[in-house]
Write an enzyme that holds these catalytic residues in place. Structure first.
Site, short mmCIF file in Angstrom:
data_model
loop_
_atom_site.label_atom_id
_atom_site.label_comp_id
_atom_site.label_asym_id
_atom_site.label_seq_id
_atom_site.Cartn_x
_atom_site.Cartn_y
_atom_site.Cartn_z
N GLY A 63 43.83 34.68 36.20
CA GLY A 63 43.99 33.73 37.30
C GLY A 63 44.08 32.31 36.77
N GLY A 71 37.00 33.62 38.89
CA GLY A 71 36.98 32.19 39.18
C GLY A 71 35.61 31.55 38.99
N GLU A 129 40.34 39.19 46.55
CA GLU A 129 40.46 38.08 47.51
C GLU A 129 41.09 38.57 48.81
OE1 GLU A 129 42.38 35.40 44.81
OE2 GLU A 129 40.48 35.20 43.72
N HIS A 184 43.84 43.16 45.67
CA HIS A 184 43.04 42.13 45.00
C HIS A 184 41.78 41.83 45.81
CE1 HIS A 184 41.79 38.33 43.26
NE2 HIS A 184 42.49 38.68 42.20
N GLU A 226 38.44 44.18 38.01
CA GLU A 226 38.10 42.78 38.22
C GLU A 226 36.76 42.67 38.93
OE1 GLU A 226 41.85 40.16 38.05
OE2 GLU A 226 41.53 40.69 40.15
N SER A 256 37.88 35.49 34.77
CA SER A 256 37.60 34.40 33.84
C SER A 256 38.08 34.69 32.41
CB SER A 256 36.12 34.04 33.86
OG SER A 256 35.73 33.64 35.18
N ASN A 278 48.27 35.95 37.54
CA ASN A 278 48.20 35.95 39.00
C ASN A 278 48.00 34.50 39.43
OD1 ASN A 278 47.66 36.20 41.69
ND2 ASN A 278 45.71 37.30 41.45
N TRP A 279 49.07 33.91 39.93
CA TRP A 279 49.00 32.48 40.27
C TRP A 279 48.30 32.21 41.59
CZ3 TRP A 279 54.59 30.46 38.74
CH2 TRP A 279 54.65 30.34 37.34
N LYS A 280 48.05 33.29 42.36
CA LYS A 280 47.37 33.12 43.66
C LYS A 280 48.11 32.06 44.49
CE LYS A 280 43.16 34.64 41.40
NZ LYS A 280 41.71 34.65 41.33
P1 13P Z 1 40.27 34.05 37.20
O1 13P Z 1 40.96 34.34 35.91
O2 13P Z 1 40.57 32.70 37.75
O3 13P Z 1 38.80 34.36 37.14
O4 13P Z 1 40.89 35.07 38.28
C1 13P Z 1 40.96 36.41 37.97
C2 13P Z 1 41.78 37.09 38.99
O5 13P Z 1 41.41 37.19 40.14
C3 13P Z 1 43.10 37.61 38.57
O6 13P Z 1 43.66 38.41 39.57
#
Ligand code: 13P
Length: 250
Positions: A235, A174, A98, A96, A168, A214, A10-12
């Site tokens: 992420g 993150g 976020e 998600h 998640e 993470s 997931n590149w966000k």
């Molecule tokens: P991180 O791997 O940066 O913690 O993010 C996880 C995530 O939100 C994947 O959708």
């Protein structure tokens, strides 16, 4: 029932088109093509077309990070399931944390997106997870139960054959704080029991449940030894081909 592991990036809000293509050059050079895991990449909308073209003919699948529930209409700024499948998307991330935290996503909008995705043969990756407060108050199972049951409301098992769920924990995203393997297993076993209760047992057994939060090359092996961890939604560590390959080839 054996479930093929799935490792999704997931590149966000990261990578322009040239940056995405440079990443793919590195990634595709490092993959042998017969990895045990299915590999999925969710770039931002703006890079879907270019990434899709580059992945054509490879085993790596394309995903979008979100989808609207109408096919077309006066919905400025939205992207429809039809537009995504036309670009070759197989998967879409839905709900998600976020989006729930920053963009007003609710259980109801998650439900609509999920239903729209399954109508268009776009496999949803449904994200659920508890906050730090929820966990400390002992509410983890309740939060997961409510998020999953509301997301799947009104859908029949035959519409959910391909469903993927991503656990998640919000406090692990993150932050560098990964859930322990036991915390991940416990939550994911709960999710599978829940799926069996609200859909049916064979669907629950075939549904892939990913862990996200993470994930790194250093912790993927331990996570993948857990019986209910079928892969990862990654992420930060998916932004460099080196670390993403390290996770894919766990
Ligand atoms: P991180 O791997 O940066 O913690 O993010 C996880 C995530 O939100 C994947 O959708």
């Amino acid at each position: 029932m054996s479930r093929r592991p799935l490792i999704a990036a997931n590149w966000k809000l990261h990578k322009t088109v040239p940056e995405a293509l440079a990443f793919l050059d590195d990634l595709l050079a490092d993959l042998t093509g017969d990895e045990a895991a299915e590999v999925v990449i969710a770039p931002p909308f703006t890079a879907l077309e270019a990434v899709g073209r580059r992945l054509d003919g490879t085993a790596v699948r394309l995903a979008a990070q979100n989808v609207y529930w109408e096919d077309q209409g006066a919905f400025t700024g939205e992207v429809s399931p039809l537009m995504l499948t036309q670009l070759g998307c197989r998967y879409v991330i839905v709900g998600h944390s976020e989006r729930r935290q920053f963009f007003g996503e609710t259980d109801e909008t998650v439900r609509r997106r999920l239903a729209a995705a399954s109508r268009h043969e776009l496999t949803p990756i449904l994200c659920v997870g508890e906050t730090k407060d929820d966990r400390e108050a002992g509410r983890t199972d309740d939060v997961l139960t409510s998020q999953v049951s509301r997301a799947l409301e009104g859908l029949y098992p035959d519409q959910l054959q391909e469903l993927v769920v991503a656990y998640e924990p919000v406090w692990a995203i993150g932050t560098g704080l990964t859930a322990t393997v036991d915390q991940a297993q416990e939550a994911q076993a709960h999710l599978r029991l829940l799926l069996a209760r609200i859909t049916d047992k064979s669907l629950a057994n075939q549904t892939r449940i990913l862990y996200g939060g993470s994930v790194k090359p250093e912790n993927i092996n331990a996570l993948m030894t857990m019986p209910d961890v079928d892969g990862a939604l990654v992420g930060g560590a998916s932004l460099s081909a080196d670390s993403f390959v390290g996770i894919i080839q766990f």
